[in-house]
Design a protein around this motif. Structure first.
Motif, PDB file in Angstrom:
ATOM      1  N   TYR A 191       0.821  -1.161  -0.024  1.00  0.00           N
ATOM      2  CA  TYR A 191       0.002  -0.177  -0.094  1.00  0.00           C
ATOM      3  C   TYR A 191       0.854   1.289   0.055  1.00  0.00           C
ATOM      4  N   ASN A 192       0.390   2.319  -0.688  1.00  0.00           N
ATOM      5  CA  ASN A 192       1.168   3.543  -0.749  1.00  0.00           C
ATOM      6  C   ASN A 192       0.167   4.802  -0.580  1.00  0.00           C
ATOM      7  N   ALA A 193       0.621   5.763   0.097  1.00  0.00           N
ATOM      8  CA  ALA A 193      -0.297   7.045   0.391  1.00  0.00           C
ATOM      9  C   ALA A 193       0.721   8.171   0.382  1.00  0.00           C
ATOM     10  N   GLY A 194       0.207   9.168  -0.217  1.00  0.00           N
ATOM     11  CA  GLY A 194       0.955  10.267  -0.526  1.00  0.00           C
ATOM     12  C   GLY A 194       0.173  11.714  -0.521  1.00  0.00           C
ATOM     13  N   VAL A 195       0.757  12.828  -0.060  1.00  0.00           N
ATOM     14  CA  VAL A 195       0.152  14.169  -0.240  1.00  0.00           C
ATOM     15  C   VAL A 195       1.164  15.043  -1.247  1.00  0.00           C
ATOM     16  N   GLU A 196       0.405  15.906  -2.099  1.00  0.00           N
ATOM     17  CA  GLU A 196       1.065  16.942  -2.581  1.00  0.00           C
ATOM     18  C   GLU A 196       0.408  18.174  -2.469  1.00  0.00           C
ATOM     19  N   TYR A 197       1.103  19.367  -2.053  1.00  0.00           N
ATOM     20  CA  TYR A 197       0.694  20.652  -1.946  1.00  0.00           C
ATOM     21  C   TYR A 197       1.275  21.445  -3.046  1.00  0.00           C
ATOM     22  N   SER A 198       0.530  22.568  -3.694  1.00  0.00           N
ATOM     23  CA  SER A 198       1.048  23.086  -4.819  1.00  0.00           C
ATOM     24  C   SER A 198       0.747  24.603  -4.399  1.00  0.00           C
ATOM     25  N   TYR A 199       1.290  25.485  -4.828  1.00  0.00           N
ATOM     26  CA  TYR A 199       0.941  27.020  -4.806  1.00  0.00           C
ATOM     27  C   TYR A 199       1.188  27.348  -6.275  1.00  0.00           C
ATOM     28  N   ALA A 200      -0.012  28.091  -6.694  1.00  0.00           N
ATOM     29  CA  ALA A 200      -0.380  28.832  -7.914  1.00  0.00           C
ATOM     30  C   ALA A 200       0.268  27.841  -9.183  1.00  0.00           C
ATOM     31  N   ASP A 201       0.064  26.413  -8.919  1.00  0.00           N
ATOM     32  CA  ASP A 201       0.464  25.628  -9.835  1.00  0.00           C
ATOM     33  C   ASP A 201       1.880  25.719 -10.635  1.00  0.00           C
ATOM     34  N   ARG A 202       2.626  26.321  -9.522  1.00  0.00           N
ATOM     35  CA  ARG A 202       4.106  26.560  -9.830  1.00  0.00           C
ATOM     36  C   ARG A 202       5.310  25.867  -8.834  1.00  0.00           C
ATOM     37  N   TYR A 203       4.574  25.803  -7.585  1.00  0.00           N
ATOM     38  CA  TYR A 203       5.648  25.373  -6.784  1.00  0.00           C
ATOM     39  C   TYR A 203       4.838  23.986  -5.683  1.00  0.00           C
ATOM     40  N   PHE A 204       5.673  23.001  -5.620  1.00  0.00           N
ATOM     41  CA  PHE A 204       5.040  21.818  -5.218  1.00  0.00           C
ATOM     42  C   PHE A 204       5.892  21.143  -4.032  1.00  0.00           C
ATOM     43  N   LEU A 205       5.247  20.705  -3.053  1.00  0.00           N
ATOM     44  CA  LEU A 205       5.868  19.761  -1.837  1.00  0.00           C
ATOM     45  C   LEU A 205       5.027  18.666  -1.632  1.00  0.00           C
ATOM     46  N   ARG A 206       5.849  17.599  -1.845  1.00  0.00           N
ATOM     47  CA  ARG A 206       5.313  16.235  -1.500  1.00  0.00           C
ATOM     48  C   ARG A 206       5.944  15.361  -0.486  1.00  0.00           C
ATOM     49  N   VAL A 207       4.970  14.515   0.181  1.00  0.00           N
ATOM     50  CA  VAL A 207       5.456  13.534   1.168  1.00  0.00           C
ATOM     51  C   VAL A 207       4.697  12.313   1.101  1.00  0.00           C
ATOM     52  N   GLY A 208       5.169  11.099   1.263  1.00  0.00           N
ATOM     53  CA  GLY A 208       4.583   9.806   0.854  1.00  0.00           C
ATOM     54  C   GLY A 208       5.049   8.852   1.962  1.00  0.00           C
ATOM     55  N   GLU A 209       4.332   7.570   2.029  1.00  0.00           N
ATOM     56  CA  GLU A 209       4.663   6.739   2.835  1.00  0.00           C
ATOM     57  C   GLU A 209       4.204   5.138   2.266  1.00  0.00           C
ATOM     58  N   LYS A 210       5.043   4.180   2.457  1.00  0.00           N
ATOM     59  CA  LYS A 210       4.911   2.906   2.057  1.00  0.00           C
ATOM     60  C   LYS A 210       4.516   2.054   3.067  1.00  0.00           C
ATOM     61  N   PHE A 211       3.450   0.859   3.002  1.00  0.00           N
ATOM     62  CA  PHE A 211       3.023   0.173   3.793  1.00  0.00           C
ATOM     63  C   PHE A 211       3.319  -1.303   3.536  1.00  0.00           C
ATOM     64  N   ASN A 212       3.759  -2.362   4.445  1.00  0.00           N
ATOM     65  CA  ASN A 212       3.854  -3.921   4.265  1.00  0.00           C
ATOM     66  C   ASN A 212       4.733  -4.072   3.209  1.00  0.00           C
ATOM     67  N   TYR A 213       6.086  -3.347   3.054  1.00  0.00           N
ATOM     68  CA  TYR A 213       7.333  -3.350   2.146  1.00  0.00           C
ATOM     69  C   TYR A 213       8.138  -4.214   3.071  1.00  0.00           C
ATOM     70  N   ASP A 214       9.261  -4.915   2.560  1.00  0.00           N
ATOM     71  CA  ASP A 214      10.304  -5.426   3.274  1.00  0.00           C
ATOM     72  C   ASP A 214      11.091  -4.210   3.733  1.00  0.00           C
ATOM     73  N   ILE A 215      11.315  -3.305   2.868  1.00  0.00           N
ATOM     74  CA  ILE A 215      12.160  -2.134   3.410  1.00  0.00           C
ATOM     75  C   ILE A 215      10.911  -0.751   3.489  1.00  0.00           C
ATOM     76  N   THR A 216      10.846  -0.542   4.708  1.00  0.00           N
ATOM     77  CA  THR A 216       9.697   0.877   4.552  1.00  0.00           C
ATOM     78  C   THR A 216      10.588   2.065   5.022  1.00  0.00           C
ATOM     79  N   GLY A 217       9.992   3.129   4.670  1.00  0.00           N
ATOM     80  CA  GLY A 217      10.548   4.460   5.021  1.00  0.00           C
ATOM     81  C   GLY A 217       9.773   5.509   4.125  1.00  0.00           C
ATOM     82  N   PHE A 218       9.765   6.641   4.653  1.00  0.00           N
ATOM     83  CA  PHE A 218       8.956   7.575   4.159  1.00  0.00           C
ATOM     84  C   PHE A 218       9.680   8.576   2.710  1.00  0.00           C
TER      85      PHE A 218
END
Length: 257
Positions: A191-218
């Motif tokens: 499973y994967n989850a992520g959020v993207e924030y954009s300002y004026a459709d020009r600047y973007f910030l993103r964060v995500g997380e993986k679940f049930n993987y052998d190697i987990t991490g954000f």
């Protein structure tokens, strides 16, 4: 995916493009493993739909040879590389539902030995019309077994289901939540989850997380969208924490014209 990378993720996403696009992606994995992807999208204004092209390459770098007699290494190295070339087509069947197909030729090289074959990806996408809420499904790597030397092995077929919605849908500030589930044929569900924030459709910030993987991490990253006369240039970077395996770095450059 709503850019030329839809060739890789879900060819049904090609229908969201109204301009020609090309995207280049480079990923640096641990152990000097590198992954490269080039995707192109070309809307067929007269015929209808969008045509896509993809080039994939995985390079494992130089691997030290070890044997029972020399477990620390023989002093020789060997290489392992995999390539694929894909042709995609996406088309809207209604004003909300779209379908896409990718056909891929795959080539695996291990020193002087190789295995070749083909596979197909089939994807769908449905736009609910509410806050840009889209639901997508795709099955990837559907095809016959590949034969290496005297043994055959099946391709890693994967069924993916996901959706994305604008939880913040203003004219200047937007935030998109994406959720996805994987059901691979040769592993546990992921499973994967992520959020993207954009300002004026020009600047973007993103964060995500993986679940049930052998190697987990954000994962965390950002992007910049620039207008250059008649072109749009997009620059993206992502950092992924891979736990015991250190980290991975992803760079992408996109051009719309």
């Amino acid at each position: 995916a709503n850019d030329a990378s839809a060739v890789y993720y879900n060819p049904a996403g090609l229908t969201q493009m109204y301009d020609r696009e090309v995207v280049f992606t480079h990923i640096e994995y641990p152990a000097e493993i590198a992954y490269e992807f080039v995707g192109m999208a070309y809307p067929l204004y007269d015929f209808g739909g969008t045509l896509g092209f993809g080039l994939y390459m995985l390079n494992a770098g130089d691997i030290n040879e070890t044997t029972y007699e020399y477990p620390e290494g023989t002093g020789r190295t060997f290489g392992a590389r995999e390539y694929a070339v894909g042709l995609s087509y996406g088309r809207s069947l209604t004003d909300r539902f779209s379908l896409g197909v990718t056909l891929k030729f795959i080539d695996e090289l291990y020193e002087a030995e190789r295995a070749s074959g083909w596979a197909a990806d089939v994807g769908t996408s449905y736009d609910t019309g509410f806050r840009n809420f889209r639901i997508s499904m795709v099955i990837t790597n559907f095809g016959p077994d590949m034969k290496f030397l005297t043994e055959s092995h099946p391709l890693p077929i994967n069924f993916k289901f996901g959706g994305a919605i604008n939880v913040l849908d203003g004219t200047t500030h937007k935030a998109t939540l994406a959720l996805e589930g994987w059901h691979p044929s040769d592993n546990l569900e992921k499973y994967n989850a992520g959020v993207e924030y954009s300002y004026a459709d020009r600047y973007f910030l993103r964060v995500g997380e993986k679940f049930n993987y052998d190697i987990t991490g954000f994962s965390v990253g950002g992007g910049l969208n620039l207008e250059l006369k008649s072109m749009h240039l997009r620059l993206d970077y992502a950092y992924r924490d891979m736990g015991l395996l250190d980290e991975a770095h992803r760079f992408s450059v996109g051009l719309k014209f």
